[in-house]
Write an enzyme that holds these catalytic residues in place. Structure first.
Site, PDB file in Angstrom:
ATOM      1  N   GLY A  16      40.405  47.615  45.819  1.00 51.41           N
ATOM      2  CA  GLY A  16      41.789  47.005  45.499  1.00 51.41           C
ATOM      3  C   GLY A  16      42.239  47.651  43.978  1.00 51.41           C
ATOM      4  O   GLY A  16      41.347  48.286  43.379  1.00 51.41           O
ATOM      5  N   GLN A  17      43.386  46.961  43.500  1.00 48.00           N
ATOM      6  CA  GLN A  17      43.889  47.372  42.255  1.00 48.00           C
ATOM      7  C   GLN A  17      43.170  47.055  41.264  1.00 48.00           C
ATOM      8  O   GLN A  17      42.614  47.973  40.129  1.00 48.00           O
ATOM      9  CB  GLN A  17      45.410  46.732  42.113  1.00 48.00           C
ATOM     10  CG  GLN A  17      46.174  47.303  40.949  1.00 48.00           C
ATOM     11  CD  GLN A  17      47.162  46.268  40.486  1.00 48.00           C
ATOM     12  OE1 GLN A  17      47.299  45.081  40.931  1.00 48.00           O
ATOM     13  NE2 GLN A  17      47.920  46.877  39.669  1.00 48.00           N
ATOM     14  N   ASP A  39      33.827  46.763  50.322  1.00 42.73           N
ATOM     15  CA  ASP A  39      35.264  46.422  50.673  1.00 42.73           C
ATOM     16  C   ASP A  39      35.347  46.466  52.339  1.00 42.73           C
ATOM     17  O   ASP A  39      34.433  46.887  53.013  1.00 42.73           O
ATOM     18  CB  ASP A  39      36.428  47.500  50.381  1.00 42.73           C
ATOM     19  CG  ASP A  39      37.558  46.812  50.039  1.00 42.73           C
ATOM     20  OD1 ASP A  39      38.130  46.325  51.065  1.00 42.73           O
ATOM     21  OD2 ASP A  39      38.258  46.968  48.922  1.00 42.73           O
ATOM     22  N   ILE A  40      36.508  46.236  52.762  1.00 37.35           N
ATOM     23  CA  ILE A  40      36.398  46.060  54.440  1.00 37.35           C
ATOM     24  C   ILE A  40      36.578  47.448  54.892  1.00 37.35           C
ATOM     25  O   ILE A  40      36.125  47.598  55.963  1.00 37.35           O
ATOM     26  CB  ILE A  40      37.922  45.218  54.889  1.00 37.35           C
ATOM     27  CG1 ILE A  40      37.269  44.768  56.280  1.00 37.35           C
ATOM     28  CG2 ILE A  40      39.044  45.857  54.555  1.00 37.35           C
ATOM     29  CD1 ILE A  40      38.220  43.674  56.521  1.00 37.35           C
ATOM     30  N   ARG A  41      36.864  48.440  54.103  1.00 39.60           N
ATOM     31  CA  ARG A  41      36.772  49.871  54.846  1.00 39.60           C
ATOM     32  C   ARG A  41      36.401  50.704  53.340  1.00 39.60           C
ATOM     33  O   ARG A  41      36.585  50.313  52.198  1.00 39.60           O
ATOM     34  CB  ARG A  41      38.199  50.318  55.036  1.00 39.60           C
ATOM     35  CG  ARG A  41      39.567  50.264  54.324  1.00 39.60           C
ATOM     36  CD  ARG A  41      40.459  50.503  55.029  1.00 39.60           C
ATOM     37  NE  ARG A  41      40.827  49.388  56.165  1.00 39.60           N
ATOM     38  CZ  ARG A  41      41.500  48.284  55.928  1.00 39.60           C
ATOM     39  NH1 ARG A  41      42.230  48.196  54.570  1.00 39.60           N
ATOM     40  NH2 ARG A  41      41.937  47.537  56.716  1.00 39.60           N
ATOM     41  N   TYR A 147      51.044  32.662  48.839  1.00 38.96           N
ATOM     42  CA  TYR A 147      49.924  33.226  48.032  1.00 38.96           C
ATOM     43  C   TYR A 147      49.636  32.214  46.695  1.00 38.96           C
ATOM     44  O   TYR A 147      48.607  31.896  46.577  1.00 38.96           O
ATOM     45  CB  TYR A 147      50.457  34.443  47.296  1.00 38.96           C
ATOM     46  CG  TYR A 147      49.726  35.267  46.023  1.00 38.96           C
ATOM     47  CD1 TYR A 147      48.358  35.601  46.291  1.00 38.96           C
ATOM     48  CD2 TYR A 147      50.226  35.251  44.847  1.00 38.96           C
ATOM     49  CE1 TYR A 147      47.717  36.176  45.355  1.00 38.96           C
ATOM     50  CE2 TYR A 147      49.490  36.000  43.956  1.00 38.96           C
ATOM     51  CZ  TYR A 147      48.163  36.302  44.164  1.00 38.96           C
ATOM     52  OH  TYR A 147      47.533  37.202  43.180  1.00 38.96           O
ATOM     53  N   LYS A 151      46.460  30.071  45.911  1.00 40.11           N
ATOM     54  CA  LYS A 151      45.487  30.140  44.657  1.00 40.11           C
ATOM     55  C   LYS A 151      45.520  28.807  44.107  1.00 40.11           C
ATOM     56  O   LYS A 151      44.401  28.467  43.467  1.00 40.11           O
ATOM     57  CB  LYS A 151      46.371  31.251  43.685  1.00 40.11           C
ATOM     58  CG  LYS A 151      46.227  32.716  44.013  1.00 40.11           C
ATOM     59  CD  LYS A 151      44.725  33.454  43.781  1.00 40.11           C
ATOM     60  CE  LYS A 151      44.667  34.430  44.335  1.00 40.11           C
ATOM     61  NZ  LYS A 151      43.081  35.094  44.320  1.00 40.11           N
TER      62      LYS A 151
HETATM   63  C1  AKB Z   1      51.451  39.630  42.578  1.00 45.04           C
HETATM   64  O1  AKB Z   1      52.800  39.971  42.113  1.00 45.04           O
HETATM   65  O2  AKB Z   1      51.487  38.958  43.770  1.00 45.04           O
HETATM   66  C2  AKB Z   1      50.472  39.753  41.686  1.00 45.04           C
HETATM   67  C3  AKB Z   1      50.328  38.587  40.860  1.00 45.04           C
HETATM   68  C4  AKB Z   1      51.003  38.025  39.849  1.00 45.04           C
HETATM   69  O3  AKB Z   1      49.285  37.873  41.200  1.00 45.04           O
HETATM   70  N1  AKB Z   1      50.719  40.800  40.937  1.00 45.04           N
END
Ligand code: AKB
Length: 321
Positions: A16-17, A39-41, A147, A151
């Site tokens: 990932g990033q 990673d998953i792939r 998200y 978190k």
């Molecule tokens: C997003 O934009 O979802 C992420 C973050 C700020 O966690 N880059």
């Protein structure tokens, strides 16, 4: 004298990033063989060729445990996650990935199979009721995105596992991250990377956020330095076991445009906000990271103009005929 074998480091979500650059940095520091990318792939050639690579589903406890045993892993960086914009499209999938992977790693630590965990949190833990300027370390947190909720919940679990079971888990609330090496993966702050590519390729960019949307951002080099910095710190200095505020810089699309125009005067931006505008509107504009500064000596280095210079210089060859 008996030689003790140095223990391994495992990165989940290495393609990932953040994972890609973190793997490279950790391999440079600790040696390629000690750092297991997973990673998953399968990811890029370099990650596969430079050192060990394993296919691991971060939601599958047994497959993580297997790699932990085979490589004698003691530290896990859990970088697999679904980011804000994609998570809004797949809420349950995002919740399952973001929470189950965390439980897997925290439980491995609780059972004494690994000793240290790094887990990334985000500015997405904050919400519309949070003070948006110089957002304090401890403040109102009412995230409105899937998200952000995952978190925020993850932070509570990290703190709980530390207090209750003594798990050495460390975490940072990343702002939007900017890199020329790796593409962003479905976040709300992705525009701040796309804009450089478009500026070089087409000389214009249609932004999915409004011109005045200020968000906290950071260059990937600083973010990797912060990640390694918090993991290097003496455990007694880590007073926050949920996640640390981390400030880099703050800017809006108009300011990044002005910075790019210093190098590409004809560059033009237009605005067509989509659903990501609503997400951005709930996030802070700037972050107070004085606790991270005090506890483990954090300090951001790259300014917006520094970032622009490095981004354009490194991306330019890709778009030259
Ligand atoms: C997003 O934009 O979802 C992420 C973050 C700020 O966690 N880059």
């Amino acid at each position: 004298m008996r030689k003790t074998m140095k223990r391994g480091i495992l990165i989940l979500g290495a393609c990932g990033q953040i994972g890609t650059e973190l793997t490279q940095a950790l391999r440079k520091r600790f040696g390629n063989e000690r750092v297991v990318a997973s990673d998953i792939r399968k990811g890029s050639g370099q990650l596969l060729n430079d050192g060990p690579f394993e296919i691991v589903d971060a939601m599958d406890y047994a497959s993580i445990e297997d790699v932990v045993f085979r490589y004698n892993v003691d530290t896990v960086y859990l970088m697999a996650a679904m980011l804000s914009a994609v998570a809004e499209k797949f809420p349950e999938k995002a919740w399952n990935l973001n929470m189950n992977s965390l439980f897997n790693v925290l439980n491995l630590a609780k059972e004494g199979k690994i000793t240290r965990v790094f887990w990334p949190s985000s500015i997405a833990v904050f919400g519309p009721s949070t003070p948006s300027i110089d957002t304090p370390q401890v403040t109102v947190m009412e995230p409105t995105t899937v998200y952000g909720i995952s978190k925020q919940t993850g932070e509570r679990w990290c703190e709980y596992y530390n207090k209750r079971f003594g798990v050495d888990v460390r975490s940072i609330r990343y702002p939007g991250l900017i890199s020329h090496t790796t593409e962003p993966g479905g976040g709300t702050t992705d525009y701040a990377v796309e804009i450089y590519h478009r500026a070089l390729k087409h000389g214009n960019y249609r932004c999915f956020l409004n011109g005045g949307t200020t968000l906290p951002m950071m260059f990937m080099t600083d973010a990797i330095r912060a990640t390694i910095g918090i993991m290097d710190a003496d455990p007694d200095n880590i007073t926050i076991r949920s996640s640390y505020n981390l400030a880099g810089i703050s800017f809006d699309p108009e300011e990044i445009t002005a910075s790019i125009q210093k190098h590409i005067p004809d560059f033009e931006i237009s605005y067509e906000p989509d659903f990501r505008q609503e997400i951005a509107d709930t996030w802070p504009q700037s972050i107070d990271d004085s606790t991270a500064q005090k506890d483990w000596g954090w300090k951001n280095k790259f300014s917006l103009d520094d970032i622009t210079q490095v981004m354009l210089k490194n991306l330019k060859p890709r778009y030259e005929e």
